[in-house]
Design an enzyme around this catalytic site. Structure first.
Site, PDB file in Angstrom:
ATOM      1  N   LYS A  43      32.454  83.315  69.889  1.00 64.11           N
ATOM      2  CA  LYS A  43      30.712  82.977  70.176  1.00 64.11           C
ATOM      3  C   LYS A  43      30.270  83.019  68.337  1.00 64.11           C
ATOM      4  CE  LYS A  43      26.905  83.486  72.208  1.00 64.11           C
ATOM      5  NZ  LYS A  43      26.283  82.443  73.065  1.00 64.11           N
ATOM      6  N   GLU A  79      31.319  79.193  72.047  1.00 62.91           N
ATOM      7  CA  GLU A  79      30.397  79.271  72.521  1.00 62.91           C
ATOM      8  C   GLU A  79      28.913  79.083  71.107  1.00 62.91           C
ATOM      9  OE1 GLU A  79      27.144  81.145  76.299  1.00 62.91           O
ATOM     10  OE2 GLU A  79      29.660  82.062  75.771  1.00 62.91           O
TER      11      GLU A  79
END
Length: 205
Positions: free
Chosen positions: A32, A95
């Site tokens: 992330k 992500e």
């Protein structure tokens, strides 16, 4: 290295659950780049619990659950594209934060980050009413920016009419349809198998 950038049509669309599911079945690491909001646990912590994937540390961890550009200003952080470099591994699920046009700063958006990383996008969208417009607009933005799109994953009750419309007007395949799980657990994600069409697409990266 094969890697994929998971983005969505909105915040809270199910990107983190989809990312954990992808890591579980594709046997990929997780990254992330920007985490906005730390209260209640980070997305990396969720994915680790749900998939036991190898987690690469976030480049920026911002305290407030806001758009990265706003959260960064509050924390006194300056986000630049040059901050980001893909972790080196065999397979990686990246992500994003929010949707494709969410700003990182007053110049760059998630789209610019995808281009900077050389990513192919997988778009997560709701299956229900309103999804055709939101999904097709997001696909237009991705394609207009020159970001390749692997396909779409729909989350929610199966809606064949919306699936067909997205494939027709968005000109991309719907590669999987995930339910809203009654219980979010590693076992639930493990039991929901990956469609062969999605696996083929991932392995073609």
């Amino acid at each position: 290295m094969k890697h994929l950038f998971v983005t969505g049509t909105d915040t809270g669309i199910g990107k983190t659950i989809v990312s954990a599911w992808l890591c579980k079945h594709w046997e990929a690491d997780y990254w992330k780049p920007v985490q906005s909001g730390l209260e209640g646990g980070s997305d990396s912590e969720w994915v680790a619990r749900l998939s036991h994937a190898r987690i690469h540390p976030e480049t920026h961890r911002l305290t407030q659950p806001l758009s990265p550009h706003q959260a960064a200003e509050i924390d006194g952080v300056k986000i630049q594209l040059s901050d980001f470099e893909l972790p080196q591994t065999e397979r990686l699920v990246v992500e994003g934060a929010g949707g494709s046009l969410v700003p990182l700063n007053w110049r760059d958006t998630m789209l610019d980050l995808m281009k900077h990383l050389g990513s192919c996008a997988l778009l997560v969208a709701r299956s229900g009413l309103g999804t055709i417009n939101h999904t097709c607009l997001s696909l237009q933005a991705l394609k207009g920016a020159g970001v390749p799109v692997l396909g779409v994953i729909l989350v929610g009750e199966v809606n064949s009419a919306n699936r067909e419309a997205i494939q027709h007007f968005g000109e991309v395949p719907v590669l999987a349809e995930l339910p809203v799980f009654n219980e979010i657990s590693e076992q639930a994600l493990s039991d929901f198998g990956m469609p062969e069409r999605l696996l083929r697409a991932l392995n073609s990266l």
